[in-house]
Motif scaffolding. Structure first.
Motif, short mmCIF file in Angstrom:
data_model
loop_
_atom_site.label_atom_id
_atom_site.label_comp_id
_atom_site.label_asym_id
_atom_site.label_seq_id
_atom_site.Cartn_x
_atom_site.Cartn_y
_atom_site.Cartn_z
N ASP A 125 34.06 22.08 44.40
CA ASP A 125 33.38 21.28 43.59
C ASP A 125 33.99 20.99 42.24
N PRO A 126 34.04 19.61 41.78
CA PRO A 126 34.88 19.35 40.58
C PRO A 126 34.89 20.41 39.24
N ARG A 127 35.69 20.65 38.79
CA ARG A 127 35.51 21.59 37.57
C ARG A 127 36.80 21.55 36.98
N PRO A 128 36.85 21.68 35.57
CA PRO A 128 38.03 21.75 34.91
C PRO A 128 38.96 22.94 35.24
N ALA A 129 40.11 22.87 35.31
CA ALA A 129 41.20 23.84 35.69
C ALA A 129 40.94 24.62 34.67
N GLY A 130 40.46 25.94 34.96
CA GLY A 130 40.47 26.89 33.65
C GLY A 130 41.61 28.05 33.81
N MET A 131 41.82 28.65 32.53
CA MET A 131 42.86 29.76 32.46
C MET A 131 42.18 30.80 31.64
N VAL A 132 42.68 32.06 32.17
CA VAL A 132 42.10 33.07 31.41
C VAL A 132 43.42 34.05 30.79
N THR A 133 43.21 34.77 29.84
CA THR A 133 44.24 35.63 29.64
C THR A 133 44.33 36.71 30.87
N GLY A 134 45.61 37.40 30.80
CA GLY A 134 45.89 38.32 31.56
C GLY A 134 45.08 39.72 31.31
N ASP A 135 44.64 39.83 29.98
CA ASP A 135 43.89 41.01 29.78
C ASP A 135 42.49 41.08 30.28
N ALA A 136 42.07 39.54 30.31
CA ALA A 136 40.58 39.41 30.68
C ALA A 136 40.68 39.40 32.25
N PHE A 137 41.65 38.87 32.77
CA PHE A 137 41.97 38.89 34.15
C PHE A 137 41.74 40.36 34.82
N ARG A 138 42.79 41.38 34.02
CA ARG A 138 42.82 42.66 34.47
C ARG A 138 41.46 43.46 34.42
N ALA A 139 40.86 43.04 33.11
CA ALA A 139 39.51 43.65 32.97
C ALA A 139 38.39 43.55 33.78
N ALA A 140 38.55 42.11 34.38
CA ALA A 140 37.45 41.75 35.08
C ALA A 140 37.75 42.40 36.54
N VAL A 141 38.69 42.24 37.16
CA VAL A 141 39.18 42.98 38.53
C VAL A 141 38.79 44.49 38.40
N ALA A 142 39.28 45.17 37.43
CA ALA A 142 39.01 46.39 37.18
C ALA A 142 37.52 46.69 37.01
N GLY A 143 36.59 45.72 36.64
CA GLY A 143 35.44 46.04 36.58
C GLY A 143 34.71 45.87 37.63
N ALA A 144 35.21 44.65 38.75
CA ALA A 144 34.62 44.59 39.91
C ALA A 144 34.83 45.62 40.82
N ALA A 145 35.77 46.64 40.71
CA ALA A 145 36.07 47.63 41.65
C ALA A 145 35.18 48.82 41.15
N GLN A 146 34.37 48.70 40.20
CA GLN A 146 33.57 49.86 39.92
C GLN A 146 31.89 49.46 40.03
#
Length: 607
Positions: free
Chosen positions: A228-249
Motif C-alpha cells: 500500500d502506498p505510504r511515505p517512507a518512514g524512519m524511526v530512531t534506533g532507540d525507538a526500534f529497539r524499544a519496540a522489538v523489546a516490547g513485542a517480545a513481552q
C-alpha cells in the motif's frame, strides 16, 4: 467437536496488524528523517566533517534512496560504496557458484559475510578518502558501515531495511539480485540466489548493527512493488529497539501475505476479505518470520515496516525461550501458513527431505517436518498420505518418471493412500512421508520452518502461473521416501491421533500431534469463556480455529488485552509466561477453539 459457524467474521481478519512504538516515538518521513540523521552525524563529528552511513539491505532501491538523500541534504556529498568497491559480478558469480548449483530451486546454504562481495583494498582506499574529506559525507549501499568503521571517525548509522516478501515481489516485476544483470531470469532462480546466499550474508551483517544503529529506514516503501502506498518512514534506533523489546513481552502478529497458485482456491477470498478480482489465493504465510514483516506504529497511526526477523535476531531468548534458543539459535522454528484448495485443485504429490539429507545436501541443520490441520473441508476432501500396502517400489518410480516426461499421467490413487478429511482433522507428516492435500480443503499447515524444501514427485500435469512447468525433483524424492510408511503404519501413526488430556466443565484440552519423530507439540483447546495457558519457557504459536473473536490477556496485567479474530495466527513469546485466552466483549460465538504449537523438550521443568 462442532461449534458455532464463523460466518459473521467475514472482513474482520486483520491483514495489517501492528506493534506499538514507544508512546513518545514518532515516525519521521521524507526530508525530516534525513535532517534528523544529519543532525546526529553533525553532533557526533565534534569538529570534524560529519559522516553518515546508510547501510541498505540488498534489494533496496538504492538509486531512489540516493535521490532522496541528495534532495534532503543538498550540501552533503553522497558516495555509493557499491559502485566504488563491490567486486565485479563475474567474480561474485564464481565465488558463489557452488552455493547456487545448477538446480532451478535448491542451492547450498552459504556462510559468506558481506566482505566476500567486496574488494578489501578498495574498501580501505574508500575509507581513507572519506576520512580525509572535509565535506559532509554520506556513504550509501549494502556494506556502507564497513567503510565508515574503517575510517575510525565518529558517524551516524542508518539501516535501510527490507522484508524478503517485498524483495520477491520486486524481483517478479523485473528487479535483479544484488548487482546481478538478471532482470528476466526465472523468479525461482532469483529467489534461490537470495535465500541461499545474499540474505544469509545480509542478515549476518545487519546483526552487527542492531545495537549501534541510530535510525531504521523503511526501504519497503521506497520503490514498493505491491505494498500500500505510504511515505517512507524512519524511526530512531532507540525507538526500534524499544519496540522489538516490547513485542517480545506480549502477544503479537506478523503481517500476513497472500499469493495465488495453480491449485489455489476461493475460501480465503471470502472468509478473509481479500481482493475478489483475483482468480484465486493458494497460500497465506500467516506466521513465517523469515519472510513476514512487522509494522511498527506510532501514536499518530504512522507505520514503519521492518522484517519480523529483526525481532528474532534482537530478542531471541525473550521470544523463543532459553532452551529453544539453545537448540535452534536465533531462528524461529515454527511455521503456520494456509493452503487453500477450496474450489481449486490438488497440491503437488510431494515429500520433504530427511534430516541427514538436508544437512548433507543443502547445509540446513533441521528439516521440514509438518502437519495438515483442516480449518475447513468439503464433503469430498481427502489427504494423500503414505504409500499403500504392498506397493511395488520400482513400478511406482517408473510410473513417476513416465509422468514427468509426459508419457502418461501418474495414477496417484494406485500407489498413495487417500484418507477422507473433515473439518478439524489433523494429519501428521514427518519428513520422508509422501503426501498431498486434495482439492476442496482449507489447510492450516503447522510445520518446521525450512519451507522451500519440497520435492515434488507429481504435479498432476500442470504448469505454473508463469506458463513454465513447475519443477519436479524425483531424484531427491526417491532418496527420501520412507517406503515403510504404508497404509497400516500411516493409519496407526499419522491419522486420527487426537488424545484427550483434560476436561474441566466445558473446557477440553486435546493433544493432536505431532508424530514422535517431529519436534513440534500441538494442543487444541475448546472452551466457552476462557482458558489459562502458560508458555512454560518456550514460544507458543496459536491460531483461532473456531469462534469469531477472543482476547489474549495477562492474569497479572503485564500487557494490555490483545484481540484475535477467527483464523488469525498469533505468537506468544516465551517471556510472557501465564496468559489467558477468553471470549471478547464483542464476541457472538457460543464456542471457541485454538490450536497451539510449541517445541517439545523446551518447556520449563521438561527433561
Amino acid at each position: 467437536m462442532p461449534t458455532a459457524s464463523p460466518s459473521e467474521t467475514v472482513g474482520r481478519y486483520d491483514k495489517q496488524p501492528t506493534v506499538p512504538l514507544p508512546a513518545d516515538a514518532r515516525v519521521l518521513t521524507g526530508a525530516d528523517g534525513w535532517a534528523a540523521a544529519a543532525e546526529v552525524a553533525t553532533a557526533r563529528a565534534a569538529g570534524r566533517a560529519p559522516l553518515l552511513a546508510v547501510d541498505a539491505y540488498p534489494g533496496a532501491d538504492l538509486p531512489l534512496i540516493k535521490d532522496a538523500i541528495a534532495a534532503a541534504l543538498p550540501d552533503w556529498t553522497v558516495v555509493d560504496v557499491e559502485d566504488a568497491a563491490a567486486l565485479p559480478i563475474e567474480v561474485i558469480n564464481d565465488r558463489i557458484a557452488d552455493n547456487l548449483t545448477d538446480d532451478r530451486v535448491f542451492g547450498v546454504l552459504s556462510h559468506a559475510n558481506v566482505t566476500a562481495f567486496y574488494d578489501t583494498e578498495r574498501l580501505d582506499k574508500l575509507a581513507v578518502e572519506a576520512d580525509g574529506d572535509d565535506r559532509p559525507l554520506v556513504l550509501v549501499g549494502w556494506g556502507a558501515d564497513l567503510v565508515a568503521r574503517r575510517t575510525g571517525a565518529p558517524y551516524a548509522l542508518v539501516l535501510a531495511d527490507m522484508a524478503r516478501w517485498e524483495i520477491q515481489l520486486r524481483q517478479r516485476d523485473g528487479a535483479t539480485n544484488w548487482r546481478a544483470q538478471n532482470p528476466a531470469e526465472d523468479r525461482l532462480r532469483k529467489y534461490k540466489r537470495g535465500f541461499f546466499v545474499e540474505w544469509r550474508a545480509a542478515d549476518r551483517h545487519k546483526r552487527t548493527m542492531f545495537d549501534r544503529v541510530d535510525f531504521v529506514l523503511d526501504a519497503n516503501a521506497i520503490g514498493a512493488a505491491h505494498a500500500d502506498p505510504r511515505p517512507a518512514g524512519m524511526v530512531t534506533g532507540d525507538a526500534f529497539r524499544a519496540a522489538v523489546a516490547g513485542a517480545a513481552q506480549r502477544p503479537f502478529r506478523v503481517v500476513p501475505f497472500f499469493d495465488p497458485g495453480v491449485w489455489g482456491g476461493q475460501w480465503m477470498k471470502e472468509k478473509l476479505d481479500l481482493d475478489p478480482s483475483q482468480p484465486n489465493y493458494a497460500w497465506c504465510f500467516d506466521c513465517v518470520p523469515e519472510e513476514n514483516s512487522l509494522l511498527l506504529e506510532d501514536a499518530d497511526g504512522a507505520v514503519v515496516e521492518i522484517p519480523s526477523l529483526d525481532l528474532v535476531f534482537t530478542q531471541p531468548k525473550a521470544l523463543l525461550g532459553e532452551r529453544t534458543y539453545a537448540r535452534f539459535g536465533a531462528e524461529f522454528p515454527i511455521r503456520f501458513d494456509f493452503l487453500d484448495t477450496m474450489g481449486g485443485g490438488n497440491l503437488s504429490l510431494q515429500v520433504h527431505p530427511l534430516t541427514d539429507y538436508i544437512q548433507q545436501t543443502f547445509g540446513m541443520h533441521y528439516t521440514q517436518d509438518e502437519s495438515y490441520y483442516l480449518l475447513d473441508a468439503g464433503d469430498d476432501a481427502v489427504v494423500y498420505l503414505g504409500v499403500k500396502d504392498g506397493v511395488d517400489r520400482d513400478a511406482m518410480l517408473e510410473d513417476l518418471r513416465a509422468a514427468e516426461t509426459g508419457e502418461r499421467p501418474f495414477e496417484a490413487e494406485k500407489y498413495v493412500n487417500a484418507f477422507p478429511a473433515k473439518k478439524h482433522d489433523h494429519f501428521l507428516i514427518p519428513a520422508g512421508t509422501i503426501h498431498s492435500s486434495g482439492a476442496n480443503s482449507m489447510v492450516l499447515e503447522i510445520s518446521a520452518t525450512p519451507f522451500i524444501f519440497t520435492f515434488k514427485l507429481w504435479d498432476w500435469g500442470r504448469v505454473g502461473l508463469d506458463g513454465i512447468p513447475r519443477p519436479v525433483h524425483l531424484d531427491h524424492g526417491e532418496r527420501n521416501l520412507v517406503w515403510e510408511r504404508d497404509t497400516a503404519w500411516t493409519e496407526s501413526n499419522l491419522v486420527d491421533q487426537g488424545e484427550l488430556i483434560a476436561r474441566i466443565g466445558d473446557t477440553v484440552e486435546e493433544r493432536t500431534g505431532l508424530h514422535e519423530l517431529e519436534f513440534i507439540e500441538v494442543r487444541r483447546h475448546w472452551f466457552s469463556d476462557e482458558v489459562l495457558h502458560d508458555t512454560e519457557g518456550t514460544v507458543n504459536v496459536l491460531n483461532l480455529v473456531e469462534g469469531d473473536e477472543v482476547e489474549v490477556a495477562s492474569p497479572t496485567g503485564a500487557f494490555a488485552p490483545y484481540t484475535v479474530h477467527y483464523a488469525e495466527t498469533f505468537i506468544v513469546p516465551a517471556a510472557v509466561g501465564p496468559y489467558l485466552i477468553r471470549r471478547s466483549a464483542r464476541s457472538r460465538s457460543d464456542r471457541f477453539g485454538t490450536v497451539k504449537a510449541s517445541v517439545r523438550g523446551t518447556r520449563t521443568g521438561e527433561a
